[in-house]
Design a protein around this motif. Sequence first.
Motif, short mmCIF file in Angstrom:
data_model
loop_
_atom_site.label_atom_id
_atom_site.label_comp_id
_atom_site.label_asym_id
_atom_site.label_seq_id
_atom_site.Cartn_x
_atom_site.Cartn_y
_atom_site.Cartn_z
N THR A 61 -2.94 13.38 3.40
CA THR A 61 -2.19 14.58 3.02
C THR A 61 -1.84 15.36 4.27
OG1 THR A 61 -3.32 14.71 0.88
CG2 THR A 61 -2.24 16.70 1.67
N ILE A 62 -0.55 15.67 4.42
CA ILE A 62 -0.07 16.38 5.61
C ILE A 62 0.11 17.86 5.32
CG2 ILE A 62 1.81 16.53 7.29
CD1 ILE A 62 2.37 13.57 6.69
N TYR A 63 0.65 18.17 4.15
CA TYR A 63 0.92 19.56 3.80
C TYR A 63 0.71 19.77 2.32
CZ TYR A 63 2.76 22.96 7.17
OH TYR A 63 2.88 23.93 8.13
N LEU A 64 0.37 20.99 1.96
CA LEU A 64 0.24 21.39 0.56
C LEU A 64 1.13 22.61 0.35
CD1 LEU A 64 -3.66 21.21 0.42
CD2 LEU A 64 -2.07 19.52 -0.51
N PHE A 65 2.01 22.54 -0.64
CA PHE A 65 2.93 23.64 -0.91
C PHE A 65 2.70 24.19 -2.30
CE2 PHE A 65 5.52 21.22 2.26
CZ PHE A 65 5.59 22.21 3.23
N GLY A 66 2.89 25.51 -2.45
CA GLY A 66 2.71 26.16 -3.73
C GLY A 66 3.80 27.17 -4.00
N PRO A 67 3.63 28.02 -5.01
CA PRO A 67 4.65 29.00 -5.37
C PRO A 67 5.11 29.83 -4.18
CG PRO A 67 2.94 28.95 -7.04
CD PRO A 67 2.45 28.09 -5.90
N GLY A 68 6.42 29.94 -4.03
CA GLY A 68 6.99 30.72 -2.94
C GLY A 68 7.38 29.89 -1.73
N ASP A 69 6.86 28.67 -1.63
CA ASP A 69 7.14 27.85 -0.46
C ASP A 69 8.52 27.19 -0.56
OD1 ASP A 69 4.84 28.25 1.09
OD2 ASP A 69 3.71 26.80 -0.09
N VAL A 70 9.15 27.04 0.60
CA VAL A 70 10.43 26.34 0.73
C VAL A 70 10.22 25.18 1.68
CG1 VAL A 70 12.85 26.53 1.44
CG2 VAL A 70 11.71 28.49 0.37
N PHE A 71 10.63 23.98 1.29
CA PHE A 71 10.38 22.82 2.13
C PHE A 71 11.41 21.73 1.85
CE2 PHE A 71 8.19 22.19 -1.81
CZ PHE A 71 8.28 20.83 -2.08
N GLY A 72 11.35 20.69 2.69
CA GLY A 72 12.26 19.56 2.52
C GLY A 72 13.53 19.67 3.32
N PHE A 73 13.60 20.68 4.21
CA PHE A 73 14.86 20.90 4.90
C PHE A 73 14.95 20.22 6.26
CE2 PHE A 73 12.07 24.58 5.45
CZ PHE A 73 11.92 24.63 6.83
N MET A 74 13.83 19.68 6.78
CA MET A 74 13.90 19.07 8.10
C MET A 74 14.93 17.95 8.19
SD MET A 74 10.85 17.54 10.51
CE MET A 74 9.96 19.08 10.46
N PRO A 75 14.99 17.02 7.21
CA PRO A 75 16.02 15.97 7.28
C PRO A 75 17.44 16.52 7.26
CG PRO A 75 14.30 15.35 5.74
CD PRO A 75 14.08 16.79 6.08
N PHE A 76 17.62 17.70 6.64
CA PHE A 76 18.95 18.29 6.64
C PHE A 76 19.37 18.69 8.06
CE2 PHE A 76 17.65 18.79 2.29
CZ PHE A 76 18.82 18.71 1.55
N LEU A 77 18.36 19.03 8.87
CA LEU A 77 18.65 19.53 10.22
C LEU A 77 18.83 18.40 11.23
CD1 LEU A 77 16.15 22.53 10.34
CD2 LEU A 77 18.56 22.54 9.68
N ASP A 78 18.05 17.29 11.07
CA ASP A 78 18.17 16.22 12.07
C ASP A 78 18.89 14.98 11.54
OD1 ASP A 78 16.29 14.91 10.49
OD2 ASP A 78 14.64 15.11 11.90
N GLY A 79 19.24 14.97 10.23
CA GLY A 79 20.00 13.85 9.69
C GLY A 79 19.21 12.58 9.48
N ARG A 80 17.89 12.63 9.63
CA ARG A 80 17.06 11.44 9.47
C ARG A 80 16.40 11.43 8.09
NH1 ARG A 80 13.30 11.33 14.68
NH2 ARG A 80 12.76 9.29 13.79
N PRO A 81 15.85 10.28 7.66
CA PRO A 81 15.21 10.21 6.34
C PRO A 81 13.96 11.08 6.27
CG PRO A 81 15.73 8.02 7.18
CD PRO A 81 15.92 8.96 8.33
N TYR A 82 13.48 11.27 5.05
CA TYR A 82 12.25 12.03 4.87
C TYR A 82 11.09 11.31 5.57
CZ TYR A 82 14.38 15.00 1.30
OH TYR A 82 15.17 15.90 0.65
#
Length: 223
Positions: A61-82
């Motif tokens: 497990t690398i990260y744990l996200f809960g209510p209020g968190d925003v994530f998943g945007f790194m591939p949008f910035l570098d154009g690479r897969p998740y």
Amino acid sequence: MQLTAALAREARTLLAPYARGRTFGAGDLLWREGDESGTLVAIESGRVKIYRVLPTGSAVTIYLFGPGDVFGFMPFLDGRPYPATAQALDDVTALVVSRSDLLLAFQRDPQVAFALVRLLATRLREAFDRIERSSIPEVLPRVASALASLLPAGVRPGALVVLELPVRAREFAGAIGVAPESFSRAITKLVGERVLHRLGPRRYQVLDPAALRRAAGAGAHEP
């Protein structure tokens, strides 16, 4: 932690006009490692874990996200897969933004991009803190440090402080690089020293926040 929450709120507010609601059931995969980027997620309720499967077959497990968190945007910035897999730990309600809508948001309002870059920078700083914690060889300071990071800001002496692990103890232990049995022993020691009071499998009352922070600092490396 407080800064990250504030930046996430800012990002959610700016992204709201471009988002749509979506739900995920417990155990659902939001995406797999290697998938092409397609969704930015802002959690409204529920929890999501980000993990990678090692060549040995074990999951980390690398990260744990809960209510209020925003994530998943790194591939949008570098154009690479998740770079890792995202899985709902329980039923999740979220706002999601597609790649095309996010690019549209960037064009219409540069503040959206600035907000995500600031959030990413803060997450990188948190990652450095996690690396520092994981370098502590002793288990007790590592566990205490992870718990201390969950303390709310500005805790006053005598205030009632209750911590709730974002996931089951076994998963939390894995996220901080500690064997579940070692995590349990560290918790038992903190309870025995009246630093914590166990309220449930994932909930603890912090009887002495200062002592918890001292225990966290006990494993710090000398300069």
